[in-house]
Design a protein around this motif. Structure first.
Motif, PDB file in Angstrom:
ATOM      1  N   LEU A  67      32.282 -39.396 -64.484  1.00 22.35           N
ATOM      2  CA  LEU A  67      33.089 -38.133 -64.481  1.00 22.35           C
ATOM      3  C   LEU A  67      32.378 -36.814 -65.168  1.00 22.35           C
ATOM      4  CD1 LEU A  67      35.409 -36.264 -63.701  1.00 22.35           C
ATOM      5  CD2 LEU A  67      36.570 -37.449 -65.723  1.00 22.35           C
ATOM      6  N   LEU A  68      32.032 -37.324 -66.341  1.00 21.50           N
ATOM      7  CA  LEU A  68      31.518 -36.327 -67.411  1.00 21.50           C
ATOM      8  C   LEU A  68      30.231 -35.608 -66.844  1.00 21.50           C
ATOM      9  CD1 LEU A  68      32.709 -37.892 -70.754  1.00 21.50           C
ATOM     10  CD2 LEU A  68      33.590 -35.934 -69.385  1.00 21.50           C
ATOM     11  N   ALA A  69      29.310 -36.831 -66.388  1.00 15.45           N
ATOM     12  CA  ALA A  69      28.016 -36.283 -65.702  1.00 15.45           C
ATOM     13  C   ALA A  69      28.215 -35.409 -64.492  1.00 15.45           C
ATOM     14  CB  ALA A  69      27.558 -37.683 -65.331  1.00 15.45           C
ATOM     15  N   ARG A  70      29.322 -35.725 -64.048  1.00 15.91           N
ATOM     16  CA  ARG A  70      29.608 -34.575 -62.800  1.00 15.91           C
ATOM     17  C   ARG A  70      30.131 -33.218 -63.185  1.00 15.91           C
ATOM     18  NH1 ARG A  70      34.207 -35.896 -57.969  1.00 15.91           N
ATOM     19  NH2 ARG A  70      33.756 -33.921 -56.643  1.00 15.91           N
ATOM     20  N   ALA A  71      30.648 -33.414 -64.242  1.00 17.55           N
ATOM     21  CA  ALA A  71      31.344 -32.114 -64.796  1.00 17.55           C
ATOM     22  C   ALA A  71      30.471 -31.171 -65.745  1.00 17.55           C
ATOM     23  CB  ALA A  71      32.753 -32.577 -65.645  1.00 17.55           C
ATOM     24  N   LEU A  72      29.735 -31.973 -66.782  1.00 19.09           N
ATOM     25  CA  LEU A  72      28.973 -31.347 -67.597  1.00 19.09           C
ATOM     26  C   LEU A  72      27.794 -30.652 -67.198  1.00 19.09           C
ATOM     27  CD1 LEU A  72      30.224 -33.636 -70.669  1.00 19.09           C
ATOM     28  CD2 LEU A  72      31.400 -31.791 -69.880  1.00 19.09           C
ATOM     29  N   THR A  73      27.349 -29.750 -68.093  1.00 20.55           N
ATOM     30  CA  THR A  73      26.113 -29.020 -67.639  1.00 20.55           C
ATOM     31  C   THR A  73      24.976 -29.922 -68.489  1.00 20.55           C
ATOM     32  OG1 THR A  73      27.165 -26.777 -67.454  1.00 20.55           O
ATOM     33  CG2 THR A  73      24.717 -27.047 -68.105  1.00 20.55           C
ATOM     34  N   ARG A  74      25.094 -30.258 -69.793  1.00 18.03           N
ATOM     35  CA  ARG A  74      24.307 -31.070 -70.211  1.00 18.03           C
ATOM     36  C   ARG A  74      24.318 -32.423 -69.586  1.00 18.03           C
ATOM     37  NH1 ARG A  74      23.544 -31.258 -76.829  1.00 18.03           N
ATOM     38  NH2 ARG A  74      21.471 -32.512 -76.807  1.00 18.03           N
ATOM     39  N   ASP A  75      23.126 -33.216 -69.921  1.00 15.82           N
ATOM     40  CA  ASP A  75      23.234 -34.460 -69.252  1.00 15.82           C
ATOM     41  C   ASP A  75      23.858 -35.446 -70.296  1.00 15.82           C
ATOM     42  OD1 ASP A  75      22.838 -37.144 -68.143  1.00 15.82           O
ATOM     43  OD2 ASP A  75      20.423 -36.804 -68.106  1.00 15.82           O
ATOM     44  N   VAL A  76      25.050 -35.996 -70.084  1.00 17.85           N
ATOM     45  CA  VAL A  76      25.907 -36.977 -70.957  1.00 17.85           C
ATOM     46  C   VAL A  76      25.239 -38.374 -70.886  1.00 17.85           C
ATOM     47  CG1 VAL A  76      27.448 -37.653 -69.375  1.00 17.85           C
ATOM     48  CG2 VAL A  76      28.099 -37.691 -71.617  1.00 17.85           C
ATOM     49  N   THR A  77      24.412 -38.499 -69.919  1.00 16.36           N
ATOM     50  CA  THR A  77      23.930 -40.108 -69.743  1.00 16.36           C
ATOM     51  C   THR A  77      23.048 -40.364 -70.896  1.00 16.36           C
ATOM     52  OG1 THR A  77      21.994 -39.467 -68.158  1.00 16.36           O
ATOM     53  CG2 THR A  77      24.095 -40.186 -67.198  1.00 16.36           C
ATOM     54  N   CYS A  90      31.121 -25.664 -65.796  1.00 18.97           N
ATOM     55  CA  CYS A  90      30.709 -24.454 -65.069  1.00 18.97           C
ATOM     56  C   CYS A  90      31.696 -24.702 -63.962  1.00 18.97           C
ATOM     57  CB  CYS A  90      29.309 -24.007 -64.501  1.00 18.97           C
ATOM     58  SG  CYS A  90      28.133 -23.974 -65.783  1.00 18.97           S
ATOM     59  N   ASP A  91      31.841 -23.467 -62.942  1.00 16.87           N
ATOM     60  CA  ASP A  91      32.723 -23.452 -61.877  1.00 16.87           C
ATOM     61  C   ASP A  91      31.640 -23.794 -60.500  1.00 16.87           C
ATOM     62  OD1 ASP A  91      31.188 -21.118 -61.297  1.00 16.87           O
ATOM     63  OD2 ASP A  91      33.127 -19.753 -61.231  1.00 16.87           O
ATOM     64  N   GLY A  92      32.192 -23.775 -59.233  1.00 22.28           N
ATOM     65  CA  GLY A  92      31.102 -24.157 -58.371  1.00 22.28           C
ATOM     66  C   GLY A  92      29.927 -23.128 -58.027  1.00 22.28           C
ATOM     67  N   ASP A  93      30.197 -21.761 -58.589  1.00 24.25           N
ATOM     68  CA  ASP A  93      29.068 -20.748 -58.389  1.00 24.25           C
ATOM     69  C   ASP A  93      28.108 -20.747 -59.554  1.00 24.25           C
ATOM     70  OD1 ASP A  93      30.117 -19.820 -55.777  1.00 24.25           O
ATOM     71  OD2 ASP A  93      31.647 -19.049 -56.858  1.00 24.25           O
ATOM     72  N   GLY A  94      28.275 -21.799 -60.497  1.00 23.15           N
ATOM     73  CA  GLY A  94      27.321 -21.886 -61.676  1.00 23.15           C
ATOM     74  C   GLY A  94      27.843 -20.961 -62.838  1.00 23.15           C
ATOM     75  N   TYR A  95      29.051 -20.361 -63.066  1.00 20.37           N
ATOM     76  CA  TYR A  95      29.231 -19.666 -63.966  1.00 20.37           C
ATOM     77  C   TYR A  95      29.992 -20.570 -64.954  1.00 20.37           C
ATOM     78  CZ  TYR A  95      28.113 -15.432 -61.058  1.00 20.37           C
ATOM     79  OH  TYR A  95      27.991 -14.601 -60.222  1.00 20.37           O
ATOM     80  N   VAL A  96      29.861 -20.254 -66.277  1.00 21.41           N
ATOM     81  CA  VAL A  96      30.437 -20.901 -67.314  1.00 21.41           C
ATOM     82  C   VAL A  96      31.765 -20.930 -67.435  1.00 21.41           C
ATOM     83  CG1 VAL A  96      30.372 -21.490 -69.932  1.00 21.41           C
ATOM     84  CG2 VAL A  96      28.114 -20.903 -68.620  1.00 21.41           C
ATOM     85  N   GLY A 271      16.253 -30.896 -59.010  1.00 24.95           N
ATOM     86  CA  GLY A 271      17.437 -31.554 -57.990  1.00 24.95           C
ATOM     87  C   GLY A 271      17.594 -32.861 -58.630  1.00 24.95           C
ATOM     88  N   SER A 272      17.135 -33.378 -59.763  1.00 23.76           N
ATOM     89  CA  SER A 272      17.254 -34.866 -59.928  1.00 23.76           C
ATOM     90  C   SER A 272      18.793 -35.103 -60.697  1.00 23.76           C
ATOM     91  CB  SER A 272      15.819 -35.263 -61.180  1.00 23.76           C
ATOM     92  OG  SER A 272      16.190 -34.628 -61.963  1.00 23.76           O
ATOM     93  N   ARG A 273      19.273 -34.040 -60.915  1.00 26.82           N
ATOM     94  CA  ARG A 273      20.525 -34.031 -61.747  1.00 26.82           C
ATOM     95  C   ARG A 273      21.677 -32.987 -60.904  1.00 26.82           C
ATOM     96  NH1 ARG A 273      23.275 -32.471 -66.472  1.00 26.82           N
ATOM     97  NH2 ARG A 273      21.441 -31.083 -66.878  1.00 26.82           N
ATOM     98  N   ARG A 274      22.807 -33.628 -60.664  1.00 27.27           N
ATOM     99  CA  ARG A 274      23.658 -32.788 -59.946  1.00 27.27           C
ATOM    100  C   ARG A 274      25.096 -32.833 -60.783  1.00 27.27           C
ATOM    101  NH1 ARG A 274      21.985 -31.225 -55.181  1.00 27.27           N
ATOM    102  NH2 ARG A 274      20.090 -32.091 -54.216  1.00 27.27           N
ATOM    103  N   PHE A 275      25.598 -31.658 -60.659  1.00 32.80           N
ATOM    104  CA  PHE A 275      27.011 -31.364 -61.475  1.00 32.80           C
ATOM    105  C   PHE A 275      27.598 -30.377 -60.737  1.00 32.80           C
ATOM    106  CE2 PHE A 275      23.760 -29.603 -64.246  1.00 32.80           C
ATOM    107  CZ  PHE A 275      24.165 -28.263 -64.260  1.00 32.80           C
ATOM    108  N   VAL A 276      28.695 -29.832 -61.254  1.00 31.86           N
ATOM    109  CA  VAL A 276      29.685 -29.068 -60.615  1.00 31.86           C
ATOM    110  C   VAL A 276      28.831 -27.466 -60.942  1.00 31.86           C
ATOM    111  CG1 VAL A 276      31.668 -27.428 -60.365  1.00 31.86           C
ATOM    112  CG2 VAL A 276      31.659 -29.971 -60.653  1.00 31.86           C
ATOM    113  N   GLY A 277      28.110 -26.872 -59.953  1.00 27.53           N
ATOM    114  CA  GLY A 277      27.590 -25.722 -60.145  1.00 27.53           C
ATOM    115  C   GLY A 277      26.046 -25.582 -60.067  1.00 27.53           C
ATOM    116  N   SER A 278      25.877 -26.909 -60.180  1.00 28.46           N
ATOM    117  CA  SER A 278      24.236 -27.170 -60.360  1.00 28.46           C
ATOM    118  C   SER A 278      23.289 -26.719 -59.438  1.00 28.46           C
ATOM    119  CB  SER A 278      23.874 -28.643 -60.232  1.00 28.46           C
ATOM    120  OG  SER A 278      24.302 -29.333 -59.342  1.00 28.46           O
ATOM    121  N   GLU A 279      23.801 -26.574 -57.881  1.00 27.06           N
ATOM    122  CA  GLU A 279      23.164 -26.161 -56.963  1.00 27.06           C
ATOM    123  C   GLU A 279      22.941 -24.529 -56.861  1.00 27.06           C
ATOM    124  OE1 GLU A 279      20.627 -25.746 -53.681  1.00 27.06           O
ATOM    125  OE2 GLU A 279      21.434 -27.490 -54.825  1.00 27.06           O
TER     126      GLU A 279
END
Length: 398
Positions: A67-77, A90-96, A271-279
């Motif tokens: 969940l946190l890897a999907r949510a957080l901008t920094r790589d929690v893993t 961030c939101d889906g548009d990549g804004y904090v 593209g090796s890491r994806r989270f909300v807004g990463s694209e």
């Protein structure tokens, strides 16, 4: 209006009775007539700040990391048990939206702090996952112990403070109470934070104050904290940026790259890491579409003094940041950015600011102009872009 678990004791040390509210909780502006005294306590010795109003969420379960890897901008893993990460989401548009600190206690247990409520967003994002989220905000107080003597003070109560690494945390015991000690803070100095069960908060605070008695320990409020955090180059929500979900236009939104959080974006470009807004962020990085970059600015003191003396005024050196933005212009008078936080730094003896400028002007050493008002007329003073933090003592991480 709520009060914090430390309020019964800290209110006795507050001879001003001046409070603001932090998300519905009383938060002292200052404890004495001079917030500069509180500021120097942190820079020269040790001070304590009540950070209890931070929201605190316990995240547990087999899918907690997912969940946190999907949510957080920094790589929690990459955050190991016993470590903490400063991060944002961030939101889906990549804004904090918000920022916070995530503390990893084990493979499947985390504590996440946030300055604004965010539980429902994480709950929605974790729908269908094997994860539980619990709001424990009211159950714990958080006390920041900051300054060059903070380690010495705390080591007399808990030996673990002597060797604790930067952004590490460890369980300790103080005043017969099990607490969490972390090497974190918001002052840009050597410092620690204590996460304490609510019913033992005053006992732990009393122990810290007693240990610091011979070191000039004193509480400090939000006014001193603002100067400290600007010197440290640390952004503040509703000042450097606004929650993207609440902003009325894209002009009030900011991406991690624009906010100076580009260092959090490892693995996004390829593209090796994806989270909300990463694209959206990946596209911004690859296409170079950032509207701004965050930089520090330092005022030309001679130009500042000249402008005020020519107006028959004493050049001001105020440690109170103005509550508004100021435009930044080039030598041709064209607006090229804006300053979000500005203050006179007592320890640096310079006016410094956190600014957002056009990307091509963010190179260190670029000369620009900051708009100021003198005798009810707008003028500009010379400034130079510089790296942040402005104040970065070796003891902070050492």
């Amino acid at each position: 209006m709520r009060t914090t678990p430390f309020h019964p004791r800290l209110s006795e040390l507050n001879d001003q009775g001046l409070y603001t509210h932090w998300q519905g909780t009383l938060s002292p502006l200052r404890y004495s007539h001079a917030p500069k005294h509180e500021y120097f306590a942190v820079r020269n010795s040790v001070g304590v700040f009540d950070t209890s109003p931070l929201y605190k969420y316990v995240v547990t379960g087999p899918d907690a990391e997912r969940l946190l890897a999907r949510a957080l901008t920094r790589d929690v893993t990459t955050c190991r048990p016993g470590q903490a990460h400063y991060t944002c989401w961030c939101d889906g548009d990549g804004y904090v939206m918000h920022d916070g600190v995530v503390f990893r206690h084990s493979a499947n247990e985390f504590l996440l702090t946030a300055a604004r409520p965010a539980l429902s967003w994480f709950e929605e994002l974790g729908s269908g996952m094997r994860v539980e989220l619990e709001d424990v905000t009211e159950g714990y107080g958080m006390l920041a112990v900051q300054g060059p003597r903070s380690r010495e003070v705390l080591s007399s109560l808990m030996p673990e403070a002597e060797t604790l690494g930067y952004f590490d945390h460890v369980p300790v015991k103080v005043a017969d109470t099990a607490i969490t000690l972390s090497r974190t803070g918001y002052t840009g100095d050597l410092g620690f934070e204590l996460t304490v069960p609510e019913d033992s908060a005053v006992d732990v605070l009393d122990a810290v104050l007693e240990a610091g008695r011979g070191h000039g320990i004193r509480p400090f409020g939000e006014e001193a904290l603002m100067t400290l955090r600007i010197e440290a180059g640390l952004p503040l929500i509703d000042v450097e940026w606004h929650d993207a979900r609440l902003a009325l236009s894209d002009a009030d939104k900011v991406t991690p790259k624009e906010l100076g959080f580009g260092w959090m974006l490892r693995g996004v470009r390829d593209g090796s890491r994806r989270f909300v807004g990463s694209e959206a962020i990946r596209k911004e990085l690859t296409d170079g579409t950032s509207r701004w970059l965050t930089t520090g600015i330092v005022v030309d003191w001679a130009d500042w003094d000249r402008l005020y003396r020519e107006a028959d005024l004493f050049p001001p050196k105020s440690e109170h940041p103005p509550p508004y933005e100021s435009m930044i212009l080039d030598d041709h008078g064209v607006e090229v950015g804006y300053c979000t936080s500005f203050v006179y730094s007592p320890v640096l003896q310079r006016h410094v600011g956190i600014a957002r400028v056009r990307p091509d002007l963010a190179v260190e050493g670029t000369r620009l102009r900051l708009e100021i008002a003198i005798n009810h007329h707008n003028t500009t003073v010379r400034v130079t872009t510089t790296k942040m933090p402005f104040f970065d003592p070796a003891r902070k991480k050492g």
